[in-house]
Design a protein around this motif. Structure first.
Motif, mmCIF file in Angstrom:
data_model
loop_
_atom_site.group_PDB
_atom_site.id
_atom_site.type_symbol
_atom_site.label_atom_id
_atom_site.label_comp_id
_atom_site.label_asym_id
_atom_site.label_seq_id
_atom_site.Cartn_x
_atom_site.Cartn_y
_atom_site.Cartn_z
ATOM 1 N N LEU A 146 0.824 -1.204 0.000
ATOM 2 C CA LEU A 146 0.000 0.000 0.000
ATOM 3 C C LEU A 146 0.859 1.256 0.000
ATOM 4 O O LEU A 146 1.851 1.335 0.717
ATOM 5 N N THR A 147 0.441 2.228 -0.781
ATOM 6 C CA THR A 147 1.078 3.533 -0.714
ATOM 7 C C THR A 147 0.516 4.273 0.493
ATOM 8 O O THR A 147 -0.483 3.845 1.099
ATOM 9 N N GLU A 148 1.130 5.372 0.826
ATOM 10 C CA GLU A 148 0.649 6.208 1.932
ATOM 11 C C GLU A 148 -0.803 6.632 1.696
ATOM 12 O O GLU A 148 -1.636 6.544 2.590
ATOM 13 N N ASP A 149 -1.096 7.074 0.479
ATOM 14 C CA ASP A 149 -2.464 7.510 0.155
ATOM 15 C C ASP A 149 -3.464 6.363 0.235
ATOM 16 O O ASP A 149 -4.587 6.546 0.696
ATOM 17 N N ALA A 195 -3.206 3.670 2.151
ATOM 18 C CA ALA A 195 -3.398 3.356 3.570
ATOM 19 C C ALA A 195 -4.347 4.360 4.215
ATOM 20 O O ALA A 195 -5.247 3.982 4.974
ATOM 21 N N LYS A 196 -4.177 5.626 3.907
ATOM 22 C CA LYS A 196 -5.078 6.659 4.441
ATOM 23 C C LYS A 196 -6.509 6.432 3.964
ATOM 24 O O LYS A 196 -7.459 6.590 4.726
ATOM 25 N N ALA A 197 -6.663 6.049 2.702
ATOM 26 C CA ALA A 197 -7.999 5.801 2.152
ATOM 27 C C ALA A 197 -8.664 4.606 2.837
ATOM 28 O O ALA A 197 -9.866 4.625 3.115
ATOM 29 N N VAL A 198 -7.884 3.569 3.136
ATOM 30 C CA VAL A 198 -8.423 2.393 3.828
ATOM 31 C C VAL A 198 -8.900 2.789 5.221
ATOM 32 O O VAL A 198 -10.007 2.438 5.646
ATOM 33 N N ILE A 199 -8.075 3.532 5.929
ATOM 34 C CA ILE A 199 -8.436 3.950 7.283
ATOM 35 C C ILE A 199 -9.657 4.860 7.258
ATOM 36 O O ILE A 199 -10.568 4.724 8.074
ATOM 37 N N ALA A 200 -9.722 5.766 6.288
ATOM 38 C CA ALA A 200 -10.897 6.644 6.165
ATOM 39 C C ALA A 200 -12.153 5.831 5.891
ATOM 40 O O ALA A 200 -13.218 6.100 6.463
ATOM 41 N N ASP A 257 0.250 -5.558 4.006
ATOM 42 C CA ASP A 257 -0.723 -4.475 3.895
ATOM 43 C C ASP A 257 -1.638 -4.452 5.121
ATOM 44 O O ASP A 257 -1.896 -3.394 5.700
ATOM 45 N N VAL A 258 -2.138 -5.626 5.508
ATOM 46 C CA VAL A 258 -3.041 -5.720 6.652
ATOM 47 C C VAL A 258 -2.323 -5.282 7.925
ATOM 48 O O VAL A 258 -2.852 -4.503 8.721
ATOM 49 N N ARG A 259 -1.090 -5.741 8.087
ATOM 50 C CA ARG A 259 -0.309 -5.348 9.285
ATOM 51 C C ARG A 259 -0.047 -3.847 9.299
ATOM 52 O O ARG A 259 -0.086 -3.199 10.344
ATOM 53 N N GLN A 260 0.226 -3.263 8.131
ATOM 54 C CA GLN A 260 0.491 -1.831 8.033
ATOM 55 C C GLN A 260 -0.724 -1.033 8.508
ATOM 56 O O GLN A 260 -0.596 -0.119 9.319
ATOM 57 N N VAL A 261 -1.900 -1.389 8.023
ATOM 58 C CA VAL A 261 -3.117 -0.680 8.418
ATOM 59 C C VAL A 261 -3.425 -0.938 9.889
ATOM 60 O O VAL A 261 -3.761 -0.014 10.638
ATOM 61 N N ALA A 262 -3.283 -2.180 10.334
ATOM 62 C CA ALA A 262 -3.558 -2.506 11.735
ATOM 63 C C ALA A 262 -2.641 -1.714 12.667
ATOM 64 O O ALA A 262 -3.087 -1.205 13.705
ATOM 65 N N VAL A 290 -12.031 -3.347 15.018
ATOM 66 C CA VAL A 290 -11.644 -3.733 13.660
ATOM 67 C C VAL A 290 -10.941 -5.088 13.719
ATOM 68 O O VAL A 290 -10.152 -5.350 14.607
ATOM 69 N N ASN A 291 -11.257 -5.956 12.760
ATOM 70 C CA ASN A 291 -10.572 -7.250 12.691
ATOM 71 C C ASN A 291 -9.910 -7.389 11.322
ATOM 72 O O ASN A 291 -10.141 -6.571 10.430
ATOM 73 N N PRO A 292 -9.065 -8.389 11.148
ATOM 74 C CA PRO A 292 -8.350 -8.533 9.872
ATOM 75 C C PRO A 292 -9.266 -8.609 8.652
ATOM 76 O O PRO A 292 -8.932 -8.081 7.597
ATOM 77 N N VAL A 293 -10.416 -9.224 8.782
ATOM 78 C CA VAL A 293 -11.332 -9.343 7.640
ATOM 79 C C VAL A 293 -11.829 -7.968 7.200
ATOM 80 O O VAL A 293 -11.923 -7.680 6.006
ATOM 81 N N ASP A 294 -12.148 -7.088 8.178
ATOM 82 C CA ASP A 294 -12.581 -5.724 7.851
ATOM 83 C C ASP A 294 -11.488 -4.977 7.091
ATOM 84 O O ASP A 294 -11.755 -4.299 6.094
ATOM 85 N N ILE A 295 -10.253 -5.111 7.561
ATOM 86 C CA ILE A 295 -9.137 -4.423 6.921
ATOM 87 C C ILE A 295 -8.897 -4.982 5.524
ATOM 88 O O ILE A 295 -8.710 -4.222 4.566
ATOM 89 N N GLU A 296 -8.933 -6.303 5.375
ATOM 90 C CA GLU A 296 -8.731 -6.920 4.057
ATOM 91 C C GLU A 296 -9.768 -6.431 3.060
ATOM 92 O O GLU A 296 -9.440 -6.107 1.913
ATOM 93 N N ALA A 297 -11.023 -6.360 3.481
ATOM 94 C CA ALA A 297 -12.097 -5.906 2.586
ATOM 95 C C ALA A 297 -11.886 -4.449 2.191
ATOM 96 O O ALA A 297 -12.062 -4.080 1.022
ATOM 97 N N ALA A 298 -11.501 -3.607 3.149
ATOM 98 C CA ALA A 298 -11.286 -2.194 2.856
ATOM 99 C C ALA A 298 -10.097 -2.008 1.916
ATOM 100 O O ALA A 298 -10.148 -1.190 0.992
ATOM 101 N N ILE A 299 -9.025 -2.762 2.124
ATOM 102 C CA ILE A 299 -7.851 -2.670 1.251
ATOM 103 C C ILE A 299 -8.218 -3.105 -0.164
ATOM 104 O O ILE A 299 -7.860 -2.445 -1.138
#
Length: 105
Positions: free
Chosen positions: A41-44, A46-51, A82-87, A61-70
């Motif tokens: 993931l780029t910085e942008d 990652a920010k979009a996933v978190i937003a 990617d999942v670890r970065q967002v988590a 938040v669980n890994p499945v939520d993050i995976e779906a958002a990514i």
């Protein structure tokens, strides 16, 4: 990622490949090379996933939520990195996490 950044990244990857494999890449090395070059993931992004997670009010938040958002933001399946970065970003901001190794939740 901007077009200039993408072009620069591609040029550096091609330069690395040419110096490491001056006589071309042997067929047995294609898959390991592709694995090494897997997108992160780029910085942008990652920010979009978190937003997106913030807008959906998913707590904890669980890994499945993050995976779906990514996957929605990047149009590609997420890597474990990617999942670890967002988590890690969510944890640093005080978001509750569940289902992560090393998590207190």
């Amino acid at each position: 990622m901007s077009e200039t950044t993408s072009t620069s990244f591609l040029s550096s990857v091609l330069g690395w490949l040419r110096s490491g494999y001056p006589d071309n890449v042997p067929p047995k090395d294609y898959f390991p090379l592709l694995a090494l070059l897997k997108k992160s993931l780029t910085e942008d992004e990652a920010k979009a996933v978190i937003a997106q997670l913030a807008e959906s009010h998913v707590v904890p938040v669980n890994p499945v939520d993050i995976e779906a958002a990514i996957a929605k933001v990047s149009d590609e399946p997420p890597s474990d990195d990617d999942v670890r970065q967002v988590a890690a970003r969510l944890a640093a901001a005080g978001w509750p996490l569940t289902g992560f190794h090393g998590s207190n939740n």
